[in-house]
Design an enzyme around this catalytic site. Structure first.
Site, PDB file in Angstrom:
ATOM      1  N   ARG A 148     -10.452 -11.456   1.609  1.00 19.17           N
ATOM      2  CA  ARG A 148     -11.749 -12.550   1.117  1.00 19.17           C
ATOM      3  C   ARG A 148     -10.951 -13.679   1.424  1.00 19.17           C
ATOM      4  O   ARG A 148     -11.551 -14.790   0.927  1.00 19.17           O
ATOM      5  CB  ARG A 148     -11.735 -12.073  -0.391  1.00 19.17           C
ATOM      6  CG  ARG A 148     -10.586 -11.380  -1.730  1.00 19.17           C
ATOM      7  CD  ARG A 148     -10.717 -11.234  -2.657  1.00 19.17           C
ATOM      8  NE  ARG A 148     -10.887  -9.865  -1.919  1.00 19.17           N
ATOM      9  CZ  ARG A 148     -11.326  -8.574  -3.605  1.00 19.17           C
ATOM     10  NH1 ARG A 148     -11.385  -8.834  -4.857  1.00 19.17           N
ATOM     11  NH2 ARG A 148     -10.941  -7.553  -2.817  1.00 19.17           N
ATOM     12  N   LYS A 192       0.706  -1.387   0.096  1.00 18.46           N
ATOM     13  CA  LYS A 192      -0.453   0.019   0.344  1.00 18.46           C
ATOM     14  C   LYS A 192       1.035   1.345   0.124  1.00 18.46           C
ATOM     15  O   LYS A 192       1.866   1.261   0.311  1.00 18.46           O
ATOM     16  CB  LYS A 192      -1.161   0.480   1.477  1.00 18.46           C
ATOM     17  CG  LYS A 192      -1.878  -0.680   1.146  1.00 18.46           C
ATOM     18  CD  LYS A 192      -3.072  -1.194   2.783  1.00 18.46           C
ATOM     19  CE  LYS A 192      -3.680  -1.987   2.692  1.00 18.46           C
ATOM     20  NZ  LYS A 192      -5.131  -1.778   1.487  1.00 18.46           N
TER      21      LYS A 192
END
EC number: 3.4.11.1
Length: 490
Positions: free
Chosen positions: A341, A267
């Site tokens: 996920r 990130k």
């Protein structure tokens, strides 16, 4: 945590200087008149000057208006547009009002005529609004007292206390969630998060821990792939509340990424500090289970949280890796920052197979895309069941935690097909919050399921009426309300 005491004594007695909060829907009535008399008319003069009409968002603050009154705060509760006053309006008004108090440790809260049934809701709003995560502040000012005790004036103390018992339980669940989300990532990581959960055994909850070895034997390849770059080993924790006899349980699943660097798909530095909040879904599930245990909910409920840290290292998962999930499906990992996920894939399929739940609701700070879609006021709701989606939406509306149902369908789902595995963990950028939900749906089978993407609601940079900026505890009250509809006595 703010202490709440329900008292039947007159709210405006002059036995000692007292800070008073009055929630009202008009500048009239017996309670208003009594307060005005105690203030020697100062309240009515201030109301006239300010144009206060008891509308939501309106307030009047009077410092030391008379002997026996150290402060007076009037807060309006009447919704605009002619809607009826409800519990949410009272909570918000009480929350705003207690924040207007200055330098007092104790206060009295009263409600005008016709509103006393909402006294416990006012106490809830005040407690949640007064929350302050100050664990790591070493220089706490002793010259500025903080509100510690709220006396709520009611005519029927027993009735108020009876209703408060359930709200007290859920408020402690919200505060637990806020505390967990607020902790720094060097303090809260999978092992220490697990220890916090294990402390809940004293409430009567059953806690089971799957360590790295157990998950390896079970085949949690998707979750373990996320965790392999960190020195902090992963955990899956199962929390059970048994209050519903032989009924199939309700299952609540939480994403618990205690810090998300993005992995090798790293990130940007700006805002990465807030990635300590990427365990907000797991924290919400734990707060919920705490609330259900405290109020002895007549239901069987299971909370399952997958706890990992997503870090960069020589052993970290790589873009291009293929992992095998618990249920045998293979996943091509194209972006290591789409890790939540992967964690949920194993936990959802494991929960479904082992516990055969009546329904499954998972919570996750899953996508930035849901924030682009819905902002910070509503969480995204995805579901394969209209009835489940309706029940969750109604519960959210009842407690003031908004959900907005998002579309799903095969056109989205096929974007996840991989050329070399059963699926890939990302699709294109358009509709990416939906694609994330479609990915999860591949692991729930025919079980009624809902996914709440709380990326925009679990943490806020601005305060709301009942939450300071930071962790909100969003979802605990919503799910507690939802569970009530499934209890044995419902």
């Amino acid at each position: 945590m703010l202490s709440v005491i329900f008292d039947s004594f007159p709210a405006f007695s002059a036995d000692a200087p007292r800070a008073v909060v009055l929630l009202c829907d008009a500048a009239s009535g017996e309670t208003f008149a009594a307060l005005d008399k105690a203030s020697a008319g100062a309240v009515s003069r201030a109301v006239a000057l300010k144009g206060f009409k008891g509308e939501a968002g309106q307030s009047v603050v009077l410092p030391a208006p008379a002997e026996g009154l150290s402060q007076v705060v009037l807060a309006g509760v009447k919704p605009k547009g002619g809607a009826a006053v409800d519990a949410v309006a009272i909570e918000n008004a009480a929350g705003r009002a207690v924040r207007l108090l200055e330098g007092v440790e104790s206060a009295v809260l009263a409600l005008s005529e016709g509103l006393e049934q909402f006294a416990p809701d006012a106490a809830l709003g005040a407690r949640l609004a007064s929350y302050d995560f100050d664990v790591y502040r070493t220089k706490k000012s002793e010259s500025r007292p903080v509100l510690k005790t709220l006396h709520v004036a009611v005519s029927d103390v027993a009735a108020a206390q009876t209703r408060w018992a359930a709200l007290d339980a859920v408020s402690q669940g919200v505060i637990l969630t806020r505390n967990l989300v607020s902790e720094p990532p060097n303090v809260l990581y999978p092992q220490t998060f697990t220890q916090r959960i294990e402390e809940l055994r004293e409430l009567g909850l059953t806690v089971e821990v799957l360590d790295e070895k157990a998950m390896t034997e079970l085949g949690f390849g998707a979750l373990l792939g996320v965790a392999q770059g960190s020195v902090h080993k992963p955990r899956t924790v199962i929390v059970r509340h048994n209050g519903g006899g032989s009924e199939a349980p309700l299952a609540f699943i939480g994403k618990g990424v205690t810090f998300d660097s993005g992995g090798i798909s790293i990130k940007p530095a700006a805002g990465m500090d807030e990635m300590k909040t990427d365990m907000g879904g797991a924290a919400t599930v734990i707060g919920l289970m705490s609330a259900l245990a405290r109020r002895k909910a007549l239901v069987n409920a299971i909370g399952v949280v997958g706890l990992v840290e997503n870090m960069v290292s020589g052993g970290a998962q790589r873009p291009g890796d293929i992992v095998r999930a618990y249920d045998g499906q293979t996943i091509e990992v194209l972006n290591t920052d789409a890790e939540g996920r992967l964690v949920l894939a194993d936990v959802l399929s494991y929960t479904r197979k082992r516990f055969s739940p009546k329904l499954m609701v998972n919570l996750a700070t899953l996508t930035g895309a849901i924030v682009v879609s819905l902002g910070y006021e509503n969480a995204g709701l995805f579901s394969n069941s209209d009835a489940l989606a309706k029940g969750l939406s109604e519960a959210g509306a009842q407690v003031g935690e908004g959900l907005w149902r998002m579309p799903m369908g095969e056109a989205y789902n096929r974007e996840l097909n991989s050329d070399i595995a059963d699926m890939k963990n990302i699709g294109g950028r358009p509709g990416s919050a939906i694609l994330a939900a479609e990915f999860l749906k591949r692991f729930v089978g025919d079980t009624d399921w809902a996914h709440l993407d709380i990326a925009g609601t679990a943490w806020k940079t601005k305060a709301s009426a009942i939450a300071p900026k930071g962790a909100t505890g969003f979802g605990v009250r919503l799910l507690d309300c939802f569970v009530k509809a499934h209890e044995a006595s419902a």
